[in-house]
Scaffold this active site. Structure first.
Site, PDB file in Angstrom:
ATOM      1  N   THR A 158       0.809  -1.229   0.000  1.00 27.78           N
ATOM      2  CA  THR A 158       0.000   0.000   0.000  1.00 27.78           C
ATOM      3  C   THR A 158       0.839   1.274   0.000  1.00 27.78           C
ATOM      4  O   THR A 158       0.490   2.254  -0.636  1.00 27.78           O
ATOM      5  CB  THR A 158      -0.908   0.002   1.261  1.00 27.78           C
ATOM      6  OG1 THR A 158      -1.677  -1.193   1.244  1.00 27.78           O
ATOM      7  CG2 THR A 158      -1.830   1.188   1.295  1.00 27.78           C
ATOM      8  N   ASP A 183       2.289  -7.153  -3.970  1.00 32.16           N
ATOM      9  CA  ASP A 183       1.477  -7.119  -2.758  1.00 32.16           C
ATOM     10  C   ASP A 183       2.184  -8.119  -1.836  1.00 32.16           C
ATOM     11  O   ASP A 183       2.542  -9.219  -2.269  1.00 32.16           O
ATOM     12  CB  ASP A 183       0.067  -7.615  -3.102  1.00 32.16           C
ATOM     13  CG  ASP A 183      -0.862  -7.554  -1.907  1.00 32.16           C
ATOM     14  OD1 ASP A 183      -1.867  -6.854  -1.985  1.00 32.16           O
ATOM     15  OD2 ASP A 183      -0.587  -8.237  -0.893  1.00 32.16           O
ATOM     16  N   SER A 184       2.403  -7.752  -0.594  1.00 33.29           N
ATOM     17  CA  SER A 184       3.257  -8.615   0.242  1.00 33.29           C
ATOM     18  C   SER A 184       2.633  -9.972   0.549  1.00 33.29           C
ATOM     19  O   SER A 184       3.307 -10.867   1.043  1.00 33.29           O
ATOM     20  CB  SER A 184       3.671  -7.902   1.527  1.00 33.29           C
ATOM     21  OG  SER A 184       2.638  -7.895   2.470  1.00 33.29           O
ATOM     22  N   SER A 185       1.348 -10.153   0.244  1.00 30.76           N
ATOM     23  CA  SER A 185       0.767 -11.492   0.415  1.00 30.76           C
ATOM     24  C   SER A 185       1.438 -12.477  -0.543  1.00 30.76           C
ATOM     25  O   SER A 185       1.349 -13.687  -0.353  1.00 30.76           O
ATOM     26  CB  SER A 185      -0.723 -11.504   0.113  1.00 30.76           C
ATOM     27  OG  SER A 185      -1.314 -10.300   0.444  1.00 30.76           O
ATOM     28  N   THR A 237       4.263  -8.927  15.262  1.00 32.23           N
ATOM     29  CA  THR A 237       3.144  -9.645  14.680  1.00 32.23           C
ATOM     30  C   THR A 237       2.142  -8.601  14.194  1.00 32.23           C
ATOM     31  O   THR A 237       1.917  -7.597  14.885  1.00 32.23           O
ATOM     32  CB  THR A 237       2.449 -10.493  15.785  1.00 32.23           C
ATOM     33  OG1 THR A 237       3.407 -11.396  16.310  1.00 32.23           O
ATOM     34  CG2 THR A 237       1.269 -11.269  15.267  1.00 32.23           C
ATOM     35  N   CYS A 247      -0.575 -18.363  22.490  1.00 37.34           N
ATOM     36  CA  CYS A 247      -0.746 -17.208  23.353  1.00 37.34           C
ATOM     37  C   CYS A 247       0.371 -16.210  23.008  1.00 37.34           C
ATOM     38  O   CYS A 247       1.549 -16.539  23.156  1.00 37.34           O
ATOM     39  CB  CYS A 247      -0.616 -17.707  24.789  1.00 37.34           C
ATOM     40  SG  CYS A 247      -1.230 -16.609  25.996  1.00 37.34           S
TER      41      CYS A 247
HETATM   42  N1  ASP Z   1      -2.002  -6.342   0.943  1.00 38.12           N
HETATM   43  C1  ASP Z   1      -1.114  -5.224   1.210  1.00 38.12           C
HETATM   44  C2  ASP Z   1       0.297  -5.776   1.318  1.00 38.12           C
HETATM   45  O1  ASP Z   1       0.629  -6.372   2.297  1.00 38.12           O
HETATM   46  C3  ASP Z   1      -1.512  -4.542   2.452  1.00 38.12           C
HETATM   47  C4  ASP Z   1      -0.637  -3.402   2.850  1.00 38.12           C
HETATM   48  O2  ASP Z   1       0.340  -3.042   2.270  1.00 38.12           O
HETATM   49  O3  ASP Z   1      -0.977  -2.794   3.878  1.00 38.12           O
HETATM   50  O4  ASP Z   1       1.061  -5.646   0.400  1.00 38.12           O
END
Ligand code: ASP
Length: 349
Positions: free
Chosen positions: A14, A58-60, A175, A287
């Protein structure tokens, strides 16, 4: 005064996107023109250069290859810059921070990852502050000397950090905890390294001090790692399937509380036989705050006898990458366990 040289590395996410007027969607902007978009950067006393990974993502979609590419970029430019800022999507930033902390050891300069919840072009964006402060943190900072005298000494951060929402964290302790608030990250088991308020306050006692200044770059991770999240009612078939899958070498079991797992006879038997077959089993708690303490309760006592590896207070993100890193070193069980339970880059207390 000499200007610090900072390399800004763009990976996507983003933070590097804009919404042009009348355009309904976010699209990446030409990153080389970042200085035109954030003119305030010119006020910082530093010389900034920018570079992008081959295909910003996109980091996913981040993969081991992207981490290796980042290591290569940093390695190639290591001697020419005083610090590195990596712009990254928020979804997997904690994984990337963990990966870099194992792949690049004994740092002598800062690597700061940052991203944003709103794109740089958005009126209410958090990207601008994250970018500017991360660049500031990547420069040498002034501190009081160790004798408590008031003379200022110049110091540098020597670890992989993550900066977000006014806080600097040790990257491999973080995290992602929030997808719709600016406070997107938490570090449950380690204090913040710096806070950005009216002043930028560095918490120097908690900064990582590498064993020596011989920086080492690794370029391998072994992906034979799987994760089982325990839950009441999980079927024997699923547990069995995951413990005996023929590809994985490390199985991380996400346990309850202080490292407790159910102690049904079938479960203990399955654990025993998968260990016999050569699996390395690691106990990491679901946890987020606190530590695995096997043997504290009767339900975890058997795990000690089975020689299950303790994740102590490590995050799941770090445990996964640490396993990939140690597996790539082809260690036998004894050495793997010993190294896993010790801190390599401050990821475990
Ligand atoms: N899906 C985006 C990413 O991780 C979300 C972000 O950048 O906040 O690349």
């Amino acid at each position: 005064m000499n200007k610090s040289k900072i390399l800004l590395i763009y990976t996507g996410g983003t933070i590097g996107m804009i919404k042009e007027a009348g355009q309904p969607y976010l699209s990446p902007f030409n990153f080389e023109n970042i200085l035109d978009r954030v003119k305030e950067i010119n006020l910082l006393n530093c010389q900034l250069e920018t570079i992008s990974i081959n295909n910003p993502i996109d980091s996913s979609n981040i993969q081991i290859e992207n981490w290796i590419e980042l290591v290569e970029i940093i390695k190639t430019n290591y001697n020419s810059f005083d610090g590195f800022v990596i712009l990254h999507g928020t979804d997997t930033m904690s994984y990337t921070a963990s990966a870099l902390s194992f792949l690049i050891q004994n740092l002598t300069k800062p690597i700061i990852l940052t991203g944003s919840q709103l794109p740089l072009g958005d009126l209410r964006t958090d990207a601008k502050e994250h970018l500017i402060t991360s660049i500031q943190l990547a420069r040498p900072y002034h501190d009081f000397d160790n004798n408590g005298s008031s003379s200022k000494v110049t110091n540098v951060i020597k670890e992989v950090c993550l900066y977000f929402d006014n806080k600097l964290f040790r990257g491999n302790r973080t995290t992602k905890v929030n997808s719709d608030q600016f406070k997107a990250y938490a570090s449950f088991n380690y204090p913040e390294l710096a806070k950005s308020g009216v002043d930028l306050k560095i918490n120097s006692e908690d900064l990582y001090e590498p064993l020596n200044s011989n920086t080492i770059f690794h370029n391998k991770l072994d992906d034979r790692v799987s994760v089982i999240k325990l839950f009441p009612g999980i079927s024997k078939q699923i547990v069995k399937h995951m413990l005996f899958d023929s590809y994985s070498k490390v199985v991380i079991i996400e346990s309850y509380g202080s490292g407790n797992m159910f102690d049904f006879e079938w479960f203990i038997d399955e654990l025993k036989s998968s260990i016999k077959k050569g699996k390395y089993i690691i106990n990491v708690s679901q946890c987020p705050k606190g530590s695995v303490q096997m043997g504290k309760y009767e339900s975890s006592f058997k795990l000690v006898e089975l020689d299950i590896i303790s994740g102590k207070d490590i995050t799941l993100e770090s445990a996964i990458i640490k396993s990939m890193y140690l597996l790539s070193m082809k260690l036998d069980f004894k050495n793997f366990k010993e190294m896993f339970e010790l801190s390599i880059s401050g990821e475990i207390s």
